[in-house]
Design a protein around this motif. Structure first.
Motif, PDB file in Angstrom:
ATOM      1  N   PRO A  58       0.830  -1.204   0.000  1.00  0.00           N
ATOM      2  CA  PRO A  58       0.000   0.000   0.000  1.00  0.00           C
ATOM      3  C   PRO A  58       0.865   1.255   0.000  1.00  0.00           C
ATOM      4  O   PRO A  58       1.956   1.277   0.557  1.00  0.00           O
ATOM      5  CB  PRO A  58      -0.788  -0.127   1.311  1.00  0.00           C
ATOM      6  CG  PRO A  58      -0.794  -1.596   1.613  1.00  0.00           C
ATOM      7  CD  PRO A  58       0.534  -2.111   1.129  1.00  0.00           C
ATOM      8  N   GLY A  59       0.358   2.296  -0.659  1.00  0.00           N
ATOM      9  CA  GLY A  59       1.108   3.546  -0.724  1.00  0.00           C
ATOM     10  C   GLY A  59       1.714   3.822  -2.076  1.00  0.00           C
ATOM     11  O   GLY A  59       2.237   4.907  -2.313  1.00  0.00           O
ATOM     12  N   GLY A  60       1.634   2.841  -2.986  1.00  0.00           N
ATOM     13  CA  GLY A  60       2.111   3.041  -4.350  1.00  0.00           C
ATOM     14  C   GLY A  60       0.939   3.153  -5.307  1.00  0.00           C
ATOM     15  O   GLY A  60      -0.223   2.997  -4.935  1.00  0.00           O
ATOM     16  N   LEU A  61       1.252   3.451  -6.565  1.00  0.00           N
ATOM     17  CA  LEU A  61       0.237   3.550  -7.611  1.00  0.00           C
ATOM     18  C   LEU A  61       0.430   2.373  -8.562  1.00  0.00           C
ATOM     19  O   LEU A  61       1.454   2.268  -9.234  1.00  0.00           O
ATOM     20  CB  LEU A  61       0.380   4.870  -8.361  1.00  0.00           C
ATOM     21  CG  LEU A  61      -0.580   5.102  -9.535  1.00  0.00           C
ATOM     22  CD1 LEU A  61      -2.033   5.036  -9.071  1.00  0.00           C
ATOM     23  CD2 LEU A  61      -0.284   6.437 -10.210  1.00  0.00           C
ATOM     24  N   TYR A  62      -0.562   1.483  -8.613  1.00  0.00           N
ATOM     25  CA  TYR A  62      -0.472   0.264  -9.415  1.00  0.00           C
ATOM     26  C   TYR A  62      -1.628   0.247 -10.403  1.00  0.00           C
ATOM     27  O   TYR A  62      -2.789   0.087 -10.020  1.00  0.00           O
ATOM     28  CB  TYR A  62      -0.506  -0.967  -8.513  1.00  0.00           C
ATOM     29  CG  TYR A  62       0.420  -0.825  -7.332  1.00  0.00           C
ATOM     30  CD1 TYR A  62       1.806  -0.686  -7.520  1.00  0.00           C
ATOM     31  CD2 TYR A  62      -0.066  -0.784  -6.032  1.00  0.00           C
ATOM     32  CE1 TYR A  62       2.665  -0.524  -6.446  1.00  0.00           C
ATOM     33  CE2 TYR A  62       0.786  -0.621  -4.945  1.00  0.00           C
ATOM     34  CZ  TYR A  62       2.156  -0.488  -5.163  1.00  0.00           C
ATOM     35  OH  TYR A  62       2.994  -0.317  -4.094  1.00  0.00           O
ATOM     36  N   VAL A  63      -1.320   0.428 -11.657  1.00  0.00           N
ATOM     37  CA  VAL A  63      -2.355   0.612 -12.677  1.00  0.00           C
ATOM     38  C   VAL A  63      -2.039  -0.214 -13.919  1.00  0.00           C
ATOM     39  O   VAL A  63      -0.877  -0.322 -14.325  1.00  0.00           O
ATOM     40  CB  VAL A  63      -2.495   2.112 -13.042  1.00  0.00           C
ATOM     41  CG1 VAL A  63      -1.162   2.698 -13.479  1.00  0.00           C
ATOM     42  CG2 VAL A  63      -3.536   2.329 -14.132  1.00  0.00           C
ATOM     43  N   SER A  64      -3.065  -0.808 -14.501  1.00  0.00           N
ATOM     44  CA  SER A  64      -2.929  -1.518 -15.767  1.00  0.00           C
ATOM     45  C   SER A  64      -3.993  -1.013 -16.734  1.00  0.00           C
ATOM     46  O   SER A  64      -5.120  -0.708 -16.329  1.00  0.00           O
ATOM     47  CB  SER A  64      -3.095  -3.031 -15.576  1.00  0.00           C
ATOM     48  OG  SER A  64      -2.013  -3.575 -14.846  1.00  0.00           O
ATOM     49  N   ILE A  65      -3.616  -0.934 -18.009  1.00  0.00           N
ATOM     50  CA  ILE A  65      -4.535  -0.490 -19.056  1.00  0.00           C
ATOM     51  C   ILE A  65      -4.529  -1.515 -20.175  1.00  0.00           C
ATOM     52  O   ILE A  65      -3.454  -1.969 -20.609  1.00  0.00           O
ATOM     53  CB  ILE A  65      -4.131   0.883 -19.636  1.00  0.00           C
ATOM     54  CG1 ILE A  65      -3.921   1.910 -18.525  1.00  0.00           C
ATOM     55  CG2 ILE A  65      -5.186   1.378 -20.616  1.00  0.00           C
ATOM     56  CD1 ILE A  65      -2.475   2.139 -18.173  1.00  0.00           C
ATOM     57  N   HIS A  66      -5.712  -1.902 -20.635  1.00  0.00           N
ATOM     58  CA  HIS A  66      -5.824  -2.802 -21.779  1.00  0.00           C
ATOM     59  C   HIS A  66      -5.984  -1.969 -23.045  1.00  0.00           C
ATOM     60  O   HIS A  66      -6.930  -1.191 -23.167  1.00  0.00           O
ATOM     61  CB  HIS A  66      -7.024  -3.738 -21.616  1.00  0.00           C
ATOM     62  CG  HIS A  66      -7.169  -4.715 -22.732  1.00  0.00           C
ATOM     63  ND1 HIS A  66      -8.175  -4.647 -23.675  1.00  0.00           N
ATOM     64  CD2 HIS A  66      -6.419  -5.797 -23.079  1.00  0.00           C
ATOM     65  CE1 HIS A  66      -8.043  -5.646 -24.539  1.00  0.00           C
ATOM     66  NE2 HIS A  66      -6.985  -6.353 -24.203  1.00  0.00           N
TER      67      HIS A  66
END
Length: 266
Positions: A64-72
């Motif tokens: 927690p505390g990070g930015l975790y993002v995925s885009i298709h």
């Protein structure tokens, strides 16, 4: 993180994305999107990942505390130009970091190096998914715990480098808008990095070009000078025998700054 705000601001008709979902925790946002096979430009953000993966099957700890993002993405560009998506992600990360007052550069292909010590601040991984690509990004925002494995480079975070903005909602919005700023013209140019301006923007931020480097491949390694990028994002390194060698994948270690390295293809 305010998922409702992000969805309202960034999804159609107000923004460029098809949908945006925020979850508290998941093993991997990339794996989740791959299983879903969702529409083009679908976004999944997690407050925590428990089994993230980096390049060459390295584990990527995502507390927690990070930015975790995925885009298709289903960009419809020639397959040989798809690797530019990961370089594009590096460009977006650099510009977001600069926007919050943190010095940032890139080590080929997409390592985000932050601050005067040029420590690693993010991970990027793209995986094919049907007729599309899932692009995953993990950005260190809050201080990195000592037990987090660096994966070859010493880690750091925006907080540790004195960022002026640490709100995850705002950072997510900035990152997704910056990705669209480069992905949209790249897609419109049929994936051509030169016509879209992506090649020049990447070259401007990449400190690998012109450097003396060691290239570590799966079963061998060699040293030389990083010279330029091919049209598919491949790095060209001139070895000690004067031969130009294309490096489509592999770990690149900076040895020392070269004053003779060439910054662009002759």
């Amino acid at each position: 993180m305010n998922g409702e705000y992000l969805a309202q601001r960034l999804t159609r008709p107000n923004g460029p994305y098809a949908s945006l979902t925020v979850v508290d925790s998941t093993e991997s946002t990339n794996v989740d999107l791959d299983r879903m096979r969702p529409p083009d430009r679908t976004v999944l953000i997690a407050r925590q990942q428990t089994a993230g993966e980096g390049r060459r099957s390295r584990s990527w700890t995502s507390p927690p505390g990070g930015l975790y993002v995925s885009i298709h993405y289903v960009p419809g560009v020639p397959p040989y130009r798809l690797p530019w998506l990961t370089l594009l992600a590096g460009v977006a990360l650099v510009n977001v970091s600069l926007s919050v007052g943190v010095a940032a550069v890139l080590k080929w292909p997409n390592d985000l190096l932050l601050g005067p010590g040029r420590r690693k601040g993010a991970g990027v991984l793209a995986t094919t998914s049907g007729n599309g690509v899932v692009l995953g990004i993990g950005l260190n925002v809050q201080p990195v715990r000592a037990e987090v494995a660096p994966g070859g480079l010493e880690p750091t975070s925006l907080a540790e480098e004195g960022a002026a903005e640490l709100d995850l909602t705002e950072l997510a919005a900035r990152l997704l808008l910056e990705l669209d700023r480069w992905e949209a013209p790249w897609r419109a140019a049929d994936g051509d990095p030169f016509a879209s301006g992506l090649h020049e923007e990447y070259r401007r931020h990449c400190v690998t070009l012109g450097q003396e480097v060691r290239v570590e491949l799966t079963e061998s390694s060699f040293e030389g000078t990083a010279r330029y990028l091919e049209t598919d994002g491949t790095l060209v390194v001139r070895d000690s025998q004067g031969n130009d060698r294309s490096v489509p994948a592999g770990d690149v270690v900076h040895l020392r700054t070269s004053t003779q390295g060439e910054m662009r293809r002759p």
